[in-house]
Every structure is written in C-alpha cells, then in structure tokens.
Motif scaffolding. Structure first.
Motif, PDB file in Angstrom:
ATOM      1  N   ARG A   1      -4.732  -6.728   3.520  1.00 24.15           N
ATOM      2  CA  ARG A   1      -3.616  -5.841   3.163  1.00 24.15           C
ATOM      3  C   ARG A   1      -3.463  -4.686   4.141  1.00 24.15           C
ATOM      4  O   ARG A   1      -2.433  -4.032   4.177  1.00 24.15           O
ATOM      5  N   LEU A   2      -4.477  -4.394   4.915  1.00 27.19           N
ATOM      6  CA  LEU A   2      -4.496  -3.222   5.771  1.00 27.19           C
ATOM      7  C   LEU A   2      -4.169  -3.548   7.229  1.00 27.19           C
ATOM      8  O   LEU A   2      -3.406  -2.834   7.877  1.00 27.19           O
TER       9      LEU A   2
ATOM     10  N   LEU B   1      -0.711  -2.939   9.597  1.00 25.98           N
ATOM     11  CA  LEU B   1       0.165  -1.877   9.111  1.00 25.98           C
ATOM     12  C   LEU B   1       0.329  -0.782  10.162  1.00 25.98           C
ATOM     13  O   LEU B   1      -0.568  -0.534  10.961  1.00 25.98           O
TER      14      LEU B   1
ATOM     15  N   ARG C   1       2.693   3.549   6.777  1.00 26.55           N
ATOM     16  CA  ARG C   1       2.399   2.663   5.639  1.00 26.55           C
ATOM     17  C   ARG C   1       0.949   2.830   5.178  1.00 26.55           C
ATOM     18  O   ARG C   1       0.666   2.781   3.981  1.00 26.55           O
TER      19      ARG C   1
ATOM     20  N   LEU D   1      -0.205   4.096   1.464  1.00 29.49           N
ATOM     21  CA  LEU D   1      -1.127   3.292   0.668  1.00 29.49           C
ATOM     22  C   LEU D   1      -2.372   4.069   0.254  1.00 29.49           C
ATOM     23  O   LEU D   1      -2.802   4.002  -0.902  1.00 29.49           O
TER      24      LEU D   1
ATOM     25  N   GLY E   1     -11.098  -1.718  -0.907  1.00 25.31           N
ATOM     26  CA  GLY E   1     -10.806  -2.149  -2.271  1.00 25.31           C
ATOM     27  C   GLY E   1     -11.099  -1.072  -3.305  1.00 25.31           C
ATOM     28  O   GLY E   1     -10.441  -1.006  -4.342  1.00 25.31           O
TER      29      GLY E   1
ATOM     30  N   ALA F   1      -8.118   1.896  -2.416  1.00 24.64           N
ATOM     31  CA  ALA F   1      -6.691   1.529  -2.393  1.00 24.64           C
ATOM     32  C   ALA F   1      -6.237   1.150  -3.791  1.00 24.64           C
ATOM     33  O   ALA F   1      -7.003   0.565  -4.565  1.00 24.64           O
TER      34      ALA F   1
ATOM     35  N   PRO G   1      -4.486  -1.140  -6.563  1.00 24.01           N
ATOM     36  CA  PRO G   1      -4.399  -2.608  -6.615  1.00 24.01           C
ATOM     37  C   PRO G   1      -3.065  -3.106  -6.054  1.00 24.01           C
ATOM     38  O   PRO G   1      -2.044  -2.427  -6.172  1.00 24.01           O
ATOM     39  N   ALA G   2      -3.113  -4.270  -5.423  1.00 27.70           N
ATOM     40  CA  ALA G   2      -1.884  -4.875  -4.911  1.00 27.70           C
ATOM     41  C   ALA G   2      -0.987  -5.244  -6.083  1.00 27.70           C
ATOM     42  O   ALA G   2      -1.463  -5.653  -7.136  1.00 27.70           O
ATOM     43  N   GLY G   3       0.248  -5.084  -5.869  1.00 29.25           N
ATOM     44  CA  GLY G   3       1.108  -5.449  -7.003  1.00 29.25           C
ATOM     45  C   GLY G   3       2.477  -5.379  -6.700  1.00 29.25           C
ATOM     46  O   GLY G   3       3.463  -5.513  -6.456  1.00 29.25           O
TER      47      GLY G   3
END
Length: 121
Positions: free
Chosen positions: A42-43, A46, A50, A54, A114, A117, A119-121
């Motif tokens: 996810r990182l 970027l 961004r 985050l 993790g 950050a 949670p992804a969503g």
C-alpha cells in the motif's frame, strides 16, 4: 622514402580517427528497488502528499542526495519512508522503508506500517 614510412604511420592515422564524441553527464536515478518487504504494497509507489495523507504529519523530513526521507515516530514504532526519483514520474515515489521499535531494535517495516496506518478500505 614516403612509401617506406607509410606502413609505420598508418596505424596511428586509424587510431586518431577513433576518438569518441563527448557524452552527456549521466542522469542520476534511484537504485533498483530492493525486494518489497511484506506489508508495504500500500505504501510503495506513493507520492509524498499521499504518504502524508495516509500516515499524518512526518516527525522529520530531509533530503539525502536524490532521496527524500520521511520519518514517522509513533508509539508502536518508528517508520522511515524513502522516496526516490523515478523515470517518467512527476515527483519522487516511495521505493522502500525501514523500521525499528522505540528501544531501537529492528522491526519489519511492513509490520510497523500496519500498526500505524489506518486499515485499507
């Protein structure tokens, strides 16, 4: 006499024509990315705005040669994020990260990411 000296000077004449044209200075680019540590998908890639959106404000930011380092000091860990110039990109992008616990011992950067950050969503 000229005919006798011609074979001796011929190799020099050939070598004189082999000079290379001046070359442009090399373009400084980022080193190839290391293998992606687990948990950083996810990182990596970027741009800085961004990353800040985050993870929130960086505790420290500095330029180191072509790289930019953002450091995020959070209660569970310290995450160092490294951005490098990438060919055909508008700005430096995250290429890798490093992490440690508050006591200074090494920690997997993906685990630290993790923990800090959302949670992804």
């Amino acid at each position: 006499m000229f005919k006798r000296l011609l074979p001796a000077f011929l190799p020099l004449a050939v070598l004189a024509g082999c000079t290379s044209a001046p070359t442009a200075p090399p373009v400084v680019t980022a080193p190839p990315p290391p293998p992606l540590p687990p948990g950083l998908a996810r990182l990596v890639g970027l741009y800085e705005p961004r990353v800040l959106a985050l993870l929130g404000p960086a505790s420290m930011a500095r330029d180191e040669g072509p790289a930019r380092q953002l450091q995020f000091i959070r209660p569970p860990c310290v995450l160092d994020v490294f951005l490098y110039p990438v060919a055909n990109a508008r700005a430096p992008q995250v290429r890798t990260a490093a992490a440690r616990r508050p006591d200074g011992s090494r920690m997997e950067p993906g685990i630290c990411f993790g923990l800090i950050a959302p949670p992804a969503g």
